[in-house]
Design an enzyme around this catalytic site. Structure first.
Site, PDB file in Angstrom:
ATOM      1  N   LYS A   1       1.791   2.215  -5.098  1.00 55.80           N
ATOM      2  CA  LYS A   1       2.372   1.669  -6.341  1.00 55.80           C
ATOM      3  C   LYS A   1       1.470   1.940  -7.537  1.00 55.80           C
ATOM      4  CE  LYS A   1       2.438  -2.391  -4.370  1.00 55.80           C
ATOM      5  NZ  LYS A   1       2.058  -2.006  -2.996  1.00 55.80           N
TER       6      LYS A   1
ATOM      7  N   GLN B   1       2.019  -6.011  -3.356  1.00 51.81           N
ATOM      8  CA  GLN B   1       2.450  -6.108  -1.955  1.00 51.81           C
ATOM      9  C   GLN B   1       3.754  -5.310  -1.746  1.00 51.81           C
ATOM     10  OE1 GLN B   1       1.383  -9.454  -3.452  1.00 51.81           O
ATOM     11  NE2 GLN B   1      -0.564  -8.596  -2.858  1.00 51.81           N
TER      12      GLN B   1
ATOM     13  N   ASP C   1       0.809  -1.232   0.000  1.00 53.09           N
ATOM     14  CA  ASP C   1       0.000   0.000   0.000  1.00 53.09           C
ATOM     15  C   ASP C   1       0.837   1.274   0.000  1.00 53.09           C
ATOM     16  OD1 ASP C   1      -2.214  -1.676   0.154  1.00 53.09           O
ATOM     17  OD2 ASP C   1      -2.174  -1.668   2.340  1.00 53.09           O
TER      18      ASP C   1
ATOM     19  N   GLY D   1      -4.585  -4.236  -3.725  1.00 56.20           N
ATOM     20  CA  GLY D   1      -5.582  -3.211  -4.038  1.00 56.20           C
ATOM     21  C   GLY D   1      -4.802  -1.976  -4.429  1.00 56.20           C
ATOM     22  N   HIS D   2      -4.790  -1.648  -5.696  1.00 52.96           N
ATOM     23  CA  HIS D   2      -3.982  -0.531  -6.199  1.00 52.96           C
ATOM     24  C   HIS D   2      -4.909   0.605  -6.630  1.00 52.96           C
ATOM     25  CE1 HIS D   2      -0.392  -3.403  -7.153  1.00 52.96           C
ATOM     26  NE2 HIS D   2      -0.770  -3.437  -5.896  1.00 52.96           N
TER      27      HIS D   2
HETATM   28  P1  GDP Z   1      -0.810   0.371  -3.564  1.00 53.48           P
HETATM   29  O1  GDP Z   1      -1.387  -0.912  -3.097  1.00 53.48           O
HETATM   30  O2  GDP Z   1       0.671   0.437  -3.328  1.00 53.48           O
HETATM   31  O3  GDP Z   1      -1.157   0.721  -4.980  1.00 53.48           O
HETATM   32  O4  GDP Z   1      -1.444   1.501  -2.621  1.00 53.48           O
HETATM   33  P2  GDP Z   1      -2.992   1.622  -2.186  1.00 53.48           P
HETATM   34  O5  GDP Z   1      -3.769   2.127  -3.321  1.00 53.48           O
HETATM   35  O6  GDP Z   1      -3.469   0.384  -1.514  1.00 53.48           O
HETATM   36  O7  GDP Z   1      -2.875   2.695  -1.018  1.00 53.48           O
HETATM   37  C1  GDP Z   1      -2.319   3.945  -1.213  1.00 53.48           C
HETATM   38  C2  GDP Z   1      -3.359   4.999  -0.826  1.00 53.48           C
HETATM   39  O8  GDP Z   1      -2.720   6.248  -0.705  1.00 53.48           O
HETATM   40  C3  GDP Z   1      -4.417   5.196  -1.897  1.00 53.48           C
HETATM   41  O9  GDP Z   1      -5.602   5.566  -1.271  1.00 53.48           O
HETATM   42  C4  GDP Z   1      -3.865   6.340  -2.727  1.00 53.48           C
HETATM   43  O10 GDP Z   1      -4.862   7.065  -3.420  1.00 53.48           O
HETATM   44  C5  GDP Z   1      -3.224   7.170  -1.651  1.00 53.48           C
HETATM   45  N1  GDP Z   1      -2.049   7.969  -2.050  1.00 53.48           N
HETATM   46  C6  GDP Z   1      -1.037   7.633  -2.878  1.00 53.48           C
HETATM   47  N2  GDP Z   1      -0.081   8.579  -2.874  1.00 53.48           N
HETATM   48  C7  GDP Z   1      -0.508   9.547  -2.020  1.00 53.48           C
HETATM   49  C8  GDP Z   1       0.066  10.774  -1.556  1.00 53.48           C
HETATM   50  O11 GDP Z   1       1.158  11.182  -1.928  1.00 53.48           O
HETATM   51  N3  GDP Z   1      -0.689  11.488  -0.661  1.00 53.48           N
HETATM   52  C9  GDP Z   1      -1.901  11.055  -0.206  1.00 53.48           C
HETATM   53  N4  GDP Z   1      -2.547  11.803   0.669  1.00 53.48           N
HETATM   54  N5  GDP Z   1      -2.455   9.926  -0.638  1.00 53.48           N
HETATM   55  C10 GDP Z   1      -1.754   9.155  -1.504  1.00 53.48           C
HETATM   56  P1  IMO Z   2      -0.886  -4.150  -2.263  1.00 61.40           P
HETATM   57  O1  IMO Z   2      -0.441  -4.712  -3.583  1.00 61.40           O
HETATM   58  C1  IMO Z   2      -1.013  -4.566   2.086  1.00 61.40           C
HETATM   59  C2  IMO Z   2      -0.988  -8.636   3.679  1.00 61.40           C
HETATM   60  C3  IMO Z   2      -2.241  -9.041   4.435  1.00 61.40           C
HETATM   61  C4  IMO Z   2      -1.634  -9.994   5.457  1.00 61.40           C
HETATM   62  C5  IMO Z   2      -0.554 -10.714   4.662  1.00 61.40           C
HETATM   63  C6  IMO Z   2      -0.995 -12.047   4.074  1.00 61.40           C
HETATM   64  O2  IMO Z   2      -2.196  -3.457  -2.306  1.00 61.40           O
HETATM   65  O3  IMO Z   2       0.198  -3.368  -1.622  1.00 61.40           O
HETATM   66  P2  IMO Z   2      -2.573 -12.703   2.047  1.00 61.40           P
HETATM   67  O4  IMO Z   2      -4.029 -12.420   1.784  1.00 61.40           O
HETATM   68  O5  IMO Z   2      -1.664 -12.211   0.990  1.00 61.40           O
HETATM   69  O6  IMO Z   2      -2.320 -14.150   2.373  1.00 61.40           O
HETATM   70  O7  IMO Z   2      -2.238 -11.899   3.403  1.00 61.40           O
HETATM   71  O8  IMO Z   2      -0.223  -9.829   3.581  1.00 61.40           O
HETATM   72  N1  IMO Z   2      -1.202  -8.133   2.299  1.00 61.40           N
HETATM   73  C7  IMO Z   2      -1.159  -6.849   1.975  1.00 61.40           C
HETATM   74  N2  IMO Z   2      -1.025  -5.743   2.739  1.00 61.40           N
HETATM   75  N3  IMO Z   2      -1.100  -4.449   0.742  1.00 61.40           N
HETATM   76  C8  IMO Z   2      -1.209  -5.549  -0.043  1.00 61.40           C
HETATM   77  O9  IMO Z   2      -1.173  -5.481  -1.380  1.00 61.40           O
HETATM   78  C9  IMO Z   2      -1.286  -6.807   0.574  1.00 61.40           C
HETATM   79  N4  IMO Z   2      -1.428  -8.071   0.118  1.00 61.40           N
HETATM   80  C10 IMO Z   2      -1.362  -8.862   1.182  1.00 61.40           C
HETATM   81  O10 IMO Z   2      -2.850  -7.931   5.036  1.00 61.40           O
HETATM   82  O11 IMO Z   2      -0.996  -9.264   6.467  1.00 61.40           O
HETATM   83 MG    MG Z   3      -2.861  -1.598  -1.796  1.00 67.36          MG
END
Ligand code: GDP
Ligand code: IMO
Ligand code: MG
Length: 428
Positions: free
Chosen positions: A15, A227, A12, A39-40
């Site tokens: 990416k 991840q 998270d 979840g991206h």
């Molecule tokens: P990913 O899994 O690495 O793609 O990241 P996620 O989407 O799960 O979580 C990142 C969260 O941070 C999302 O809600 C993005 O919209 C938000 N986000 C990304 N970059 C920034 C930033 O620079 N500032 C803020 N406030 N939010 C950000």
């Molecule tokens: P993105 O790509 C954050 C974490 C779960 C748990 C562990 C194992 O959005 O960054 P799993 O369901 O993979 O067997 O869970 O890994 N986890 C993540 N945490 N971002 C993710 O993906 C994750 N994918 C798995 O919360 O701790």
């Molecule tokens: Mg994510």
């Protein structure tokens, strides 16, 4: 130029946002590991709802990009087809620009059930998975005889035979291990497979061949890691990890391309740390600081909605991830989220039983007991959301980035100041 995007923390890191942004210059965007546990988020325009992508590569909003899901992915066809339908409603014909590998493994309903049963049975020892069936699917891949791959959808007679055997096996297993008395029925699972086979047939290809051809033609490849390195099955905080090689080391096995196909590894981190699920988190702030970061940064899981655990930036952990991944450059997201805190802390060393550690510890029993040594930096108050250049950031914010860069020893090339595509400040 072929670039691989890698998470440097526990996932998270933002990416999806970077992949979307860099897709402007990419020919192919390749998702190579994990599954619908990811979840991206992509925010194309702050006036519209964000896109939350689980399996679909985050380059899909760019019409000229071919999106590829390779062999390393645990593919939940139901989720993928749901994403295709959701994108269609928003005017994006994802299927035209998507190819999936016949070698990718299928996540079945019984994998999700197994994930849940396993977590429930573990009580306090549970991992806190996303319950998307990831661990059970990859376990079956390693087991081989209980696995189904995307290519099996192209041979229904063979699939029927395998599925019958696997469903019987799973029912026996679930009853014996978990006292489960709701056996799965073979017919509805088969019907689902038939539907997936029809829907996915036109886009199933040999992605290894496709990628080698594209590489040979000097196309720009952008690899979308899922991840983060600290969740890597081998190099992360085992056993509180995911079931794939989520760090950069996973790329060759998960694509069929050699490591030298990648020119640049771009590591993504937040200006602080977060983690979802159980496991050690040395710089965690289970207090007002953590609550402030969670509220301000909307730190709730993109896939499960769970509140994320929050803490200070852990330079020891991120430096380790940089080493593991051979990371050339870093993007630091969420600098805006730190605004309003008087002091900012960065963990610069771990101490264990009175001794300073030289390296990120391999054992959970050690990591869960280390004490962080912090360096304290001055905070800032200003809202950064509209800042367009690094020099326009408040001095304390600039100094924070510069100091972290110094500790990490790798250039921080971009800084995130908001969730939007444009809210990225470039440096040098
Ligand atoms: P990913 O899994 O690495 O793609 O990241 P996620 O989407 O799960 O979580 C990142 C969260 O941070 C999302 O809600 C993005 O919209 C938000 N986000 C990304 N970059 C920034 C930033 O620079 N500032 C803020 N406030 N939010 C950000
Ligand atoms: P993105 O790509 C954050 C974490 C779960 C748990 C562990 C194992 O959005 O960054 P799993 O369901 O993979 O067997 O869970 O890994 N986890 C993540 N945490 N971002 C993710 O993906 C994750 N994918 C798995 O919360 O701790
Ligand atoms: Mg994510």
């Amino acid at each position: 130029m072929n670039i691989c995007i890698v998470g440097l923390q526990w996932g998270d890191e933002g990416k999806g946002k970077i992949v979307d942004r860099l897709s402007e210059k990419a020919d192919l965007v390749i998702r190579y590991s994990g599954g619908a546990n990811a979840g991206h988020t992509v925010v194309r325009d702050s006036s519209e709802e964000s896109f939350k992508l689980h399996l679909m590569p985050s380059g899909i909003l760019h019409e000229n990009v071919l999106c590829v899901i390779t062999n390393g992915v645990a593919l939940d066809a139901e989720v993928l087809l749901g994403e295709i339908a959701g994108l269609k409603k928003r005017g994006i014909e994802a299927k035209n620009n998507l190819r999936i590998s016949g070698r990718a493994h299928l996540v079945m309903d019984y994998h999700k059930k197994q994930d849940q049963l396993s977590e429930d049975s573990l009580g306090k020892a549970k991992i806190g998975t996303t319950v998307r069936g990831i661990g059970p699917c990859y376990s079956d891949k390693v087991m081989r005889t209980t696995a189904l791959r995307v290519a099996d959808l192209q041979n229904m007679d063979g699939l029927k035979e395998k599925l019958k055997r696997i469903v019987e096996y799973k029912n026996t297993l679930f009853a014996a291990l978990y006292d489960d008395n709701e056996p799965l029925e073979y017919e509805p699972i088969l019907e689902k497979c038939q539907y997936w086979a029809e829907q996915l047939a036109p886009i199933i290809v040999d992605t290894t061949e496709l990628l080698h051809k594209a590489w040979g033609q000097n196309k720009n490849l952008l690899f979308e890691g899922a991840q983060g390195t600290l969740l890597d099955l081998d190099h992360g905080t085992f056993p509180y990890v995911t079931s794939s090689n989520a760090s950069a080391v996973g790329l060759p096995a998960a694509t069929g391309l050699p490591g030298r196909a990648v020119d640049r590894y771009l590591g993504i981190c937040k200006a602080y740390s977060t983690r979802v699920g159980a496991g050690p988190f040395p710089s965690e702030q289970d207090n007002k600081i953590g609550d402030y970061i969670r509220d301000k940064g909307h730190e709730y899981g993109t896939t499960t909605g769970r509140p994320r655990r929050c803490g200070w930036f852990d330079a020891v952990a991120v430096e380790y991830s940089i080493r593991i991944g051979g990371i050339n450059e870093v993007v630091m997201q969420h600098l805006d989220t730190l605004s309003g805190l008087k002091e900012l802390k960065v963990c610069t060393a771990y101490h264990y039983q009175g001794k300073k550690l030289d390296f990120f510890p391999a054992e959970e029993s050690v990591l869960s007991q280390v004490e962080c040594e912090y360096e304290t930096l001055t905070g800032f108050d200003q809202n950064l959301r509209a800042v367009c250049s690094f020099e326009d950031l408040p001095m304390a914010a600039q100094q924070y980035v510069q100091r972290v860069e110094e500790i990490l020893g790798v250039p921080i090339r971009m800084v995130g100041v908001g969730p939007g595509r444009e809210q990225l400040v470039s440096r040098g």
